[in-house]
Design an enzyme around this catalytic site. Structure first.
Site, PDB file in Angstrom:
ATOM      1  N   ILE A 136      30.359  10.552  39.071  1.00 32.89           N
ATOM      2  CA  ILE A 136      31.417  10.537  38.038  1.00 32.89           C
ATOM      3  C   ILE A 136      31.571  11.963  37.493  1.00 32.89           C
ATOM      4  O   ILE A 136      30.587  12.549  37.041  1.00 32.89           O
ATOM      5  CB  ILE A 136      31.049   9.595  36.862  1.00 32.89           C
ATOM      6  CG1 ILE A 136      30.702   8.186  37.351  1.00 32.89           C
ATOM      7  CG2 ILE A 136      32.166   9.565  35.833  1.00 32.89           C
ATOM      8  CD1 ILE A 136      30.219   7.248  36.239  1.00 32.89           C
ATOM      9  N   LYS A 205      19.924  12.726  30.668  1.00 34.12           N
ATOM     10  CA  LYS A 205      21.382  12.809  30.836  1.00 34.12           C
ATOM     11  C   LYS A 205      22.094  12.779  29.473  1.00 34.12           C
ATOM     12  O   LYS A 205      23.052  13.523  29.248  1.00 34.12           O
ATOM     13  CB  LYS A 205      21.859  11.653  31.723  1.00 34.12           C
ATOM     14  CG  LYS A 205      21.292  11.741  33.146  1.00 34.12           C
ATOM     15  CD  LYS A 205      21.467  10.437  33.904  1.00 34.12           C
ATOM     16  CE  LYS A 205      20.855  10.475  35.298  1.00 34.12           C
ATOM     17  NZ  LYS A 205      20.774   9.148  35.926  1.00 34.12           N
ATOM     18  N   GLY A 314      23.013   8.180  44.771  1.00 35.35           N
ATOM     19  CA  GLY A 314      23.333   7.972  46.184  1.00 35.35           C
ATOM     20  C   GLY A 314      23.721   9.281  46.836  1.00 35.35           C
ATOM     21  O   GLY A 314      24.147  10.230  46.171  1.00 35.35           O
TER      22      GLY A 314
HETATM   23  N1  HSE Z   1      17.322   7.335  39.103  1.00 35.90           N
HETATM   24  C1  HSE Z   1      18.667   7.506  38.684  1.00 35.90           C
HETATM   25  C2  HSE Z   1      19.306   6.156  38.416  1.00 35.90           C
HETATM   26  C3  HSE Z   1      19.539   8.181  39.703  1.00 35.90           C
HETATM   27  O1  HSE Z   1      18.693   5.117  38.635  1.00 35.90           O
HETATM   28  O2  HSE Z   1      20.421   6.155  37.936  1.00 35.90           O
HETATM   29  C4  HSE Z   1      19.588   9.634  39.607  1.00 35.90           C
HETATM   30  O3  HSE Z   1      19.780  10.095  38.319  1.00 35.90           O
END
Ligand code: HSE
Length: 448
Positions: A136, A205, A314
């Site tokens: 995104i 994040k 992914g």
């Molecule tokens: N481990 C993270 C998730 C993916 O499950 O969203 C990469 O940030």
């Protein structure tokens, strides 16, 4: 013009996706960037596997420093992860005058201030679109698309593993441990799932988003972090009966509590930065984001509410973000560094010192579940304590307890109140003899 020369540090899942998408879409990408973008070198400890992916045209080395010292390399893509060697390599790359693209949220959330300062001094770009919500383009949206706005809050499902687990728990009525095991078998959860299930990945994040939204430094150490490992299937069920779904949200909210009604926090201005499970009204679009998908909701003064949805992890979805950054660097590398988009959206000399608020100062509403003795006066005692702590009740639901006829589950939804008040009330309520088990408390956000 000679193609931009890229060096990849690490060629795992995302590195392979980056290589393949760059190759597959090379003409389109060149038309957009104005120049070809070519992976010229790859560093990986497993050189045989790396060679099998990139073929003989690309130089494969086992020492990342060989890429950093190579004057032919324009952009270093760091896909190693973690704070250790990755930080050392990123700092050396900056020092060597390379632009850096990274998918490493931990690195940016924890060491971003030092990294951006070094990059600013050297006049190079650090791009990290892939660090938040994978495919995104949320950094782009916040930093550029919404640049006219005063951002009020962000609430995101920014960890796919936990969203997958919560979706399965709700769909199948299964306990957390069982679903986690299934998620590991299906490859959604890592062998050591701690960072995902305890909310750390989402907090990395959310920290990055808070910095870009409000022009504050990244302050991961001030984030409140609570994961989903203690969540029980029955609370997901009760929430559903009340018209809510439980999601792990990363929240960054600007608050000015001048008119809060709670004297403890009157006049407080700051930013809430928190990750925790949250009841969200089922009718909100974000509540219907299921499986491993991510979504970020942003409330801003001019545009109102916007919602961004897509794959948060992914190989190719993350590669999509890495390559967008490569294109950005390609387009902007000849621009005067002072005229590029600032790393954290705001000019470095215009950063804000808005504080991250302690959790006690956060105002939100709550879902409470109490296992109580089914006897006269219990409810009155509990509601009495809530009232004397300034907490107003929104709804009450009573359901027979699962293990004994003398027990009952009492579910209470409250109106918005101060976390400090809720903590005080819960300590008192927990000490009542008729409260038979640890109280379950889940915060609730209406996101309206
Ligand atoms: N481990 C993270 C998730 C993916 O499950 O969203 C990469 O940030």
């Amino acid at each position: 013009m000679k193609p931009i020369q890229v060096g990849l540090l690490g060629i795992g899942t995302v590195g392979r996706g980056t290589f393949e998408v760059l190759k597959r879409n090379q003409e389109e990408i060149k038309r957009r960037a104005g120049r070809g973008i070519e992976i010229a070198m790859v560093a990986d400890l497993d050189t045989e596997r790396a060679k099998a992916i990139v073929g003989s045209q690309v130089q494969v080395v086992n020492d990342a420093k060989a890429i950093i010292v190579n004057p032919e390399i324009d952009i270093v893509v760091e896909l190693i992860g973690g704070y250790g060697i990755a930080k050392e390599l990123v700092m050396s790359a900056i020092d060597a005058g390379k632009h850096v693209v990274t998918a490493n949220k931990a690195l940016i959330a924890v060491h971003g201030t030092e990294i951006f300062a070094a990059a600013h001094k050297k006049g190079v770009m650090i791009c990290f679109e892939a660090a938040v919500a994978g495919g995104i383009p949320i950094i782009k949206a916040l930093r550029e698309g919404l640049t006219a706005n005063r951002i009020e809050w962000i609430a995101g499902i920014i960890n796919g593993t936990t969203n997958f687990i919560l979706s399965e728990m709700r769909d199948k009525g299964l306990p957390f441990d069982v679903v986690l095991k299934q998620a590991q078998e299906l490859g959604y959860a890592e062998a050591d799932p701690t960072f995902d299930i305890e909310g750390v990945d989402a907090a990395h994040k959310a920290t990055i988003l808070s910095a870009i939204a409000f022009g504050i430094p990244v302050q991961f150490n001030k984030a409140y972090v609570e994961g989903i490992s203690k969540l029980q299937a029955q609370d997901i069920r009760y929430a559903e009966q009340l018209g809510y779904r439980i999601k792990l949200l990363g929240i960054a909210k600007r608050v000015n509590t001048a008119a809060s009604g709670a004297k403890e926090i009157d006049g407080v201005e700051g930013v809430e930065l928190r990750v925790h499970p949250c009841l969200v009204p089922s009718k909100r679009l974000i509540a219907n984001v299921e499986g491993a998908m991510n979504a970020v909701m942003i409330q801003a003064d001019a545009v109102g509410t916007t919602l961004y949805y897509g794959k948060g992890a992914g190989s190719e979805p993350t590669a999509s973000a890495v390559i967008a950054d490569l294109v950005d660097v390609t387009r902007l590398m000849t621009a005067d560094p002072l005229n590029r988009v600032p790393h954290l959206a705001f000019q470095p000399d215009s950063m804000s010192d808005l504080a991250i608020l302690p959790m006690d100062s956060v105002r939100t509403s709550y879902y409470l579940r109490l296992v109580v003795a089914d006897e006269t006066g219990v409810l009155a005692k509990i509601t009495g304590i809530l009232a004397e702590t300034d907490i107003s009740i929104d709804a009450v639901l009573q359901r027979p307890g699962s293990e004994s006829k003398q027990e009952t589950d009492l579910i209470i939804l409250t109106h918005s109140c101060l976390e400090a008040h809720m903590n005080k009330a819960l300590t008192k309520i927990q000490s009542l003899k008729s409260v038979l088990a640890p109280i379950v408390r889940i915060r609730k956000e209406d996101l309206s």
